[in-house]
Design a protein around this motif. Structure first.
Motif, PDB file in Angstrom:
ATOM      1  N   VAL A 187      -9.752   0.002   2.349  1.00  0.00           N
ATOM      2  CA  VAL A 187      -8.705  -0.988   2.619  1.00  0.00           C
ATOM      3  C   VAL A 187      -7.340  -0.315   2.537  1.00  0.00           C
ATOM      4  CG1 VAL A 187      -7.551  -3.031   1.668  1.00  0.00           C
ATOM      5  CG2 VAL A 187     -10.034  -3.016   1.925  1.00  0.00           C
ATOM      6  N   ALA A 188      -7.141   0.494   1.508  1.00  0.00           N
ATOM      7  CA  ALA A 188      -5.862   1.192   1.354  1.00  0.00           C
ATOM      8  C   ALA A 188      -5.595   2.099   2.547  1.00  0.00           C
ATOM      9  CB  ALA A 188      -5.858   2.006   0.053  1.00  0.00           C
ATOM     10  N   MET A 189      -6.605   2.825   3.015  1.00  0.00           N
ATOM     11  CA  MET A 189      -6.392   3.727   4.148  1.00  0.00           C
ATOM     12  C   MET A 189      -6.145   2.962   5.439  1.00  0.00           C
ATOM     13  SD  MET A 189      -6.249   6.598   2.587  1.00  0.00           S
ATOM     14  CE  MET A 189      -5.018   6.620   3.785  1.00  0.00           C
ATOM     15  N   ALA A 190      -6.779   1.821   5.604  1.00  0.00           N
ATOM     16  CA  ALA A 190      -6.518   0.999   6.795  1.00  0.00           C
ATOM     17  C   ALA A 190      -5.066   0.527   6.787  1.00  0.00           C
ATOM     18  CB  ALA A 190      -7.475  -0.187   6.845  1.00  0.00           C
ATOM     19  N   LEU A 191      -4.555   0.192   5.604  1.00  0.00           N
ATOM     20  CA  LEU A 191      -3.158  -0.230   5.493  1.00  0.00           C
ATOM     21  C   LEU A 191      -2.204   0.929   5.802  1.00  0.00           C
ATOM     22  CD1 LEU A 191      -3.425  -2.479   2.311  1.00  0.00           C
ATOM     23  CD2 LEU A 191      -2.989  -3.244   4.665  1.00  0.00           C
ATOM     24  N   VAL A 192      -2.546   2.124   5.326  1.00  0.00           N
ATOM     25  CA  VAL A 192      -1.735   3.306   5.631  1.00  0.00           C
ATOM     26  C   VAL A 192      -1.760   3.576   7.134  1.00  0.00           C
ATOM     27  CG1 VAL A 192      -1.580   5.817   5.321  1.00  0.00           C
ATOM     28  CG2 VAL A 192      -1.940   4.335   3.340  1.00  0.00           C
ATOM     29  N   ALA A 193      -2.921   3.411   7.743  1.00  0.00           N
ATOM     30  CA  ALA A 193      -3.034   3.630   9.191  1.00  0.00           C
ATOM     31  C   ALA A 193      -2.167   2.643   9.969  1.00  0.00           C
ATOM     32  CB  ALA A 193      -4.493   3.512   9.628  1.00  0.00           C
ATOM     33  N   LYS A 194      -1.924   1.471   9.388  1.00  0.00           N
ATOM     34  CA  LYS A 194      -1.081   0.470  10.045  1.00  0.00           C
ATOM     35  C   LYS A 194       0.404   0.684   9.762  1.00  0.00           C
ATOM     36  CE  LYS A 194      -4.590  -3.149   9.970  1.00  0.00           C
ATOM     37  NZ  LYS A 194      -5.002  -4.407   9.353  1.00  0.00           N
ATOM     38  N   GLY A 195       0.734   1.736   8.996  1.00  0.00           N
ATOM     39  CA  GLY A 195       2.133   2.059   8.775  1.00  0.00           C
ATOM     40  C   GLY A 195       2.660   1.807   7.382  1.00  0.00           C
ATOM     41  N   ASN A 196       1.840   1.263   6.470  1.00  0.00           N
ATOM     42  CA  ASN A 196       2.281   1.054   5.087  1.00  0.00           C
ATOM     43  C   ASN A 196       2.380   2.393   4.361  1.00  0.00           C
ATOM     44  OD1 ASN A 196       2.183  -2.018   4.514  1.00  0.00           O
ATOM     45  ND2 ASN A 196       0.285  -1.611   5.604  1.00  0.00           N
ATOM     46  N   ASN A 197       3.269   2.488   3.403  1.00  0.00           N
ATOM     47  CA  ASN A 197       3.305   3.704   2.591  1.00  0.00           C
ATOM     48  C   ASN A 197       2.186   3.633   1.543  1.00  0.00           C
ATOM     49  OD1 ASN A 197       4.264   2.438   0.134  1.00  0.00           O
ATOM     50  ND2 ASN A 197       6.302   2.394   1.053  1.00  0.00           N
ATOM     51  N   LEU A 198       1.899   4.769   0.906  1.00  0.00           N
ATOM     52  CA  LEU A 198       0.776   4.830  -0.037  1.00  0.00           C
ATOM     53  C   LEU A 198       0.943   3.888  -1.222  1.00  0.00           C
ATOM     54  CD1 LEU A 198      -0.141   8.622  -0.137  1.00  0.00           C
ATOM     55  CD2 LEU A 198      -1.507   6.751   0.775  1.00  0.00           C
ATOM     56  N   THR A 199       2.146   3.735  -1.722  1.00  0.00           N
ATOM     57  CA  THR A 199       2.367   2.861  -2.871  1.00  0.00           C
ATOM     58  C   THR A 199       2.072   1.408  -2.519  1.00  0.00           C
ATOM     59  OG1 THR A 199       4.020   4.365  -3.778  1.00  0.00           O
ATOM     60  CG2 THR A 199       4.058   2.081  -4.574  1.00  0.00           C
ATOM     61  N   ASP A 200       2.597   0.943  -1.391  1.00  0.00           N
ATOM     62  CA  ASP A 200       2.338  -0.438  -0.978  1.00  0.00           C
ATOM     63  C   ASP A 200       0.854  -0.656  -0.683  1.00  0.00           C
ATOM     64  OD1 ASP A 200       5.019  -1.038  -1.248  1.00  0.00           O
ATOM     65  OD2 ASP A 200       5.461  -0.818   0.895  1.00  0.00           O
TER      66      ASP A 200
END
Length: 172
Positions: free
Chosen positions: A122-135
């Motif tokens: 889930v975290a990596m999918a969010l990063v792939a969508k442009g979120n930074n690692l902390t968010d």
């Protein structure tokens, strides 16, 4: 190997069940009997379908399916902080021991291992969508990006930053 493809399949999906039935009966890893694929990433879905074969997946226990549906809802709503074993036990109406055994049997992964794997994805999918690692870490239930980085590195052997920078994400 100079190149290759690594597919991370949701162990609860019918595709994963079919791949398990065709290649992983009684073992934790296997390679295709004959080369099934060469080409570009656009053909990755076709590769996975060919590996899965035509056997239908077995029906999952309804209590575990309900638990997985609940996890899907928690993920969709960004409510990972509410995901607890106690809540899953109430939802499934099972004792702790019975639930953990049945979950492992049906999902082919222990409860905690499955949650760790799923939160990392889930975290990596969010990063792939442009979120930074902390968010992405906070949205997927981690205390901070350092916690995400440690668990992700333990799971996949690379840091989340390196993974995001050097990977192609395919989702269906």
């Amino acid at each position: 190997l100079d190149s290759g493809i690594i597919a991370l399949l949701d162990s609860t999906s019918s595709l994963a069940a079919r791949v398990r039935a065709n290649y992983l009966a009684g073992t934790s890893w296997a390679s295709p009997k004959t080369p099934a694929w060469s080409g570009e990433f656009a053909d990755a879905e076709r590769l996975l379908e060919s590996l899965a074969g035509d056997e239908p997946a077995e029906k999952m226990d309804e209590r575990i399916r309900d638990t997985l549906d609940w996890l899907d809802a928690m993920e969709d709503e960004g409510r990972w902080s509410e995901v607890t074993l106690e809540h899953a036990l109430r939802l499934a109406c099972l004792s702790r021991g019975r639930f953990l055994h049945l979950f492992s049997q049906e999902v082919s992964s222990p409860w905690r291992t499955y949650l760790t794997w799923r939160r990392a994805l889930v975290a990596m999918a969010l990063v792939a969508k442009g979120n930074n690692l902390t968010d992405a870490a906070h949205a997927s239930g981690y205390a901070d990006s350092a916690h995400l980085s440690r668990q992700f590195s333990d799971l996949f052997g690379v840091t989340p930053g390196a993974f995001a920078k050097n990977s192609h994400f395919l989702q269906s």
